[in-house]
Design an enzyme around this catalytic site. Structure first.
Site, PDB file in Angstrom:
ATOM      1  N   SER A  77       7.152   0.679  -4.598  1.00  0.00           N
ATOM      2  CA  SER A  77       7.061  -0.290  -5.695  1.00  0.00           C
ATOM      3  C   SER A  77       7.798  -1.600  -5.443  1.00  0.00           C
ATOM      4  O   SER A  77       7.633  -2.549  -6.219  1.00  0.00           O
ATOM      5  CB  SER A  77       7.566   0.333  -7.000  1.00  0.00           C
ATOM      6  OG  SER A  77       6.596   1.215  -7.514  1.00  0.00           O
ATOM      7  N   LYS A  80       5.673  -4.611  -5.295  1.00  0.00           N
ATOM      8  CA  LYS A  80       5.275  -5.337  -6.510  1.00  0.00           C
ATOM      9  C   LYS A  80       5.894  -6.731  -6.544  1.00  0.00           C
ATOM     10  O   LYS A  80       5.334  -7.642  -7.156  1.00  0.00           O
ATOM     11  CB  LYS A  80       5.671  -4.534  -7.748  1.00  0.00           C
ATOM     12  CG  LYS A  80       4.857  -3.263  -7.909  1.00  0.00           C
ATOM     13  CD  LYS A  80       5.434  -2.335  -8.968  1.00  0.00           C
ATOM     14  CE  LYS A  80       4.618  -1.048  -9.027  1.00  0.00           C
ATOM     15  NZ  LYS A  80       5.233  -0.013  -9.856  1.00  0.00           N
ATOM     16  N   TYR A 201      -3.753  -1.863  -3.818  1.00  0.00           N
ATOM     17  CA  TYR A 201      -2.436  -1.539  -4.399  1.00  0.00           C
ATOM     18  C   TYR A 201      -1.715  -0.489  -3.547  1.00  0.00           C
ATOM     19  O   TYR A 201      -0.528  -0.644  -3.221  1.00  0.00           O
ATOM     20  CB  TYR A 201      -2.627  -1.032  -5.829  1.00  0.00           C
ATOM     21  CG  TYR A 201      -1.376  -0.469  -6.456  1.00  0.00           C
ATOM     22  CD1 TYR A 201      -0.409  -1.306  -7.000  1.00  0.00           C
ATOM     23  CD2 TYR A 201      -1.152   0.910  -6.494  1.00  0.00           C
ATOM     24  CE1 TYR A 201       0.758  -0.778  -7.566  1.00  0.00           C
ATOM     25  CE2 TYR A 201      -0.005   1.436  -7.057  1.00  0.00           C
ATOM     26  CZ  TYR A 201       0.951   0.595  -7.597  1.00  0.00           C
ATOM     27  OH  TYR A 201       2.092   1.113  -8.146  1.00  0.00           O
ATOM     28  N   VAL A 271       9.952   4.358  -4.940  1.00  0.00           N
ATOM     29  CA  VAL A 271      10.157   5.799  -4.833  1.00  0.00           C
ATOM     30  C   VAL A 271      10.262   6.266  -3.383  1.00  0.00           C
ATOM     31  O   VAL A 271      10.527   7.443  -3.130  1.00  0.00           O
ATOM     32  CB  VAL A 271       9.046   6.591  -5.572  1.00  0.00           C
ATOM     33  CG1 VAL A 271       9.110   6.319  -7.061  1.00  0.00           C
ATOM     34  CG2 VAL A 271       7.671   6.301  -5.004  1.00  0.00           C
TER      35      VAL A 271
END
Length: 343
Positions: A77, A80, A201, A271
């Site tokens: 993540s 992002k 993604y 994560v």
């Protein structure tokens, strides 16, 4: 008169700083058994949970790198942040915040709750729903290879690649993200091919980095988008400031408020065990510690940053010269005296 911090932070005593970080790492290692790796992505479940590394890259002075700082792991993540930078630079702030909000969600990073409301959009770009919405915008403008090239540049790491094993593992187990994507499609927040958007993604999340890689990008953010060369700009100052603000308020998911109180450094977690932290005008910090707390953040990484944030003056809201224990506030006494006097 309030003291104004110097604009540029510097590690002046490298030996002392290294000693402080080494001691902090010892304390951080003690909490590793309280966490666990991200087994819901099978490939991540194979990672050794006892690894821990840190790289601190100040605006002036040399880096402090200890432990498993050069061990490769998937960015997850933290990507992002790259997605958000790309969207802000290519599409502009107005378009980005038409698709997502800019507020903490108060929910888990992969929550679908906040979306399942009429007229609702993702709370911010740093949770899964917000990032998938951003990817829906980006897939019309750029490819994954463009994101990969940009990540290599801002991390000064030509060895960043797509980890195919993690990507395959993640794309096969992304039912929740698929549900989020279809819900976004039903709300007309994304209107491209859902499978293409999910592949984009997931590939972004599956890039391999190191703690040193992350510290290098964080240093660019802490310098408002300018690199070590002092002349090369990697993003606009406006983009850097928006990203840092969201990292502070939303970057640690539903643990962001507590983290801001205890550590006070804008950060983004993944994560895979990574943490990218931006001590503005001071230093970029990268951490790797794959054992996670229940909120999906590196448990040892948080402890490590908590230990060093004040000692190394990295906490944006702390200055050691303001520590005056002999001048503790007597606010409560004043209030009580006023209360009884008014009676």
């Amino acid at each position: 008169m309030a003291k104004i911090l110097h604009r540029y932070y510097e590690i002046k005593d490298y030996k002392k700083t290294t000693s402080i970080v080494e001691n902090a790492m010892k304390k951080a290692r003690s909490v590793i058994p309280q966490g666990q790796v991200a087994t819901y992505i099978p490939e991540l479940g194979k990672v050794d949970s006892n690894q821990l590394g840190i790289c601190i890259y100040p605006l002036t002075g040399k880096k402090v790198c200890l432990g498993d700082y050069d061990r490769r792991f998937t960015i997850q993540s933290i990507s992002k942040v790259m997605m958000l930078v790309a969207a802000l630079e290519i599409c502009g702030k107005e378009r980005v915040f038409e698709l997502t909000g800019a507020e903490p969600s108060g929910e888990a990073f992969n929550s679908i709750v906040e979306l399942d409301r009429e007229n609702s959009k993702p709370y911010n770009p740093l949770i899964n729903s917000g990032a998938i919405a951003i990817c829906g915008m980006l897939t019309k403008e750029i490819s994954f290879q463009d994101i990969l090239r940009y990540t290599r540049k801002v991390c000064n790491d030509a060895d960043i690649i797509l980890n195919e094993e993690v990507y395959d593992s993640e794309i096969k187990t992304c039912s929740r993200n698929r549900s989020i994507a279809y819900l976004l499609e039903s709300k007309n927040i994304i209107n491209g091919d859902v499978d293409d958007i999910l592949r984009f993604y997931t590939k972004c999340c599956s890039m391999s980095v190191t703690a040193e890689s992350l510290a290098t990008m964080a240093r660019i953010l802490c310098n408002d988008g300018v690199g070590e060369e002092s002349t090369k700009r990697y993003m606009s100052a406006s983009t850097a400031r928006i990203v840092k603000t969201l990292m502070l308020t939303c970057g640690m998911y539903d643990g962001s408020g507590t983290f801001a109180i205890n550590v006070g450094i804008p950060s983004k977690s993944g994560v895979g065990g990574g943490l990218m932290s931006v001590s503005d005008k001071r230093a970029g910090i990268g951490v790797f510690g794959p054992a996670l707390d229940p909120k999906g953040n590196s448990i040892a990484g948080i402890q490590l940053l908590k230990e060093i944030s004040n000692k190394l003056t990295l906490n944006l809201f702390y200055d050691p010269e303001w520590d005056e224990p002999q001048k503790e506030s007597n606010f409560a006494d004043q209030i009580m005296n006023h209360h009884f006097q008014s009676k």
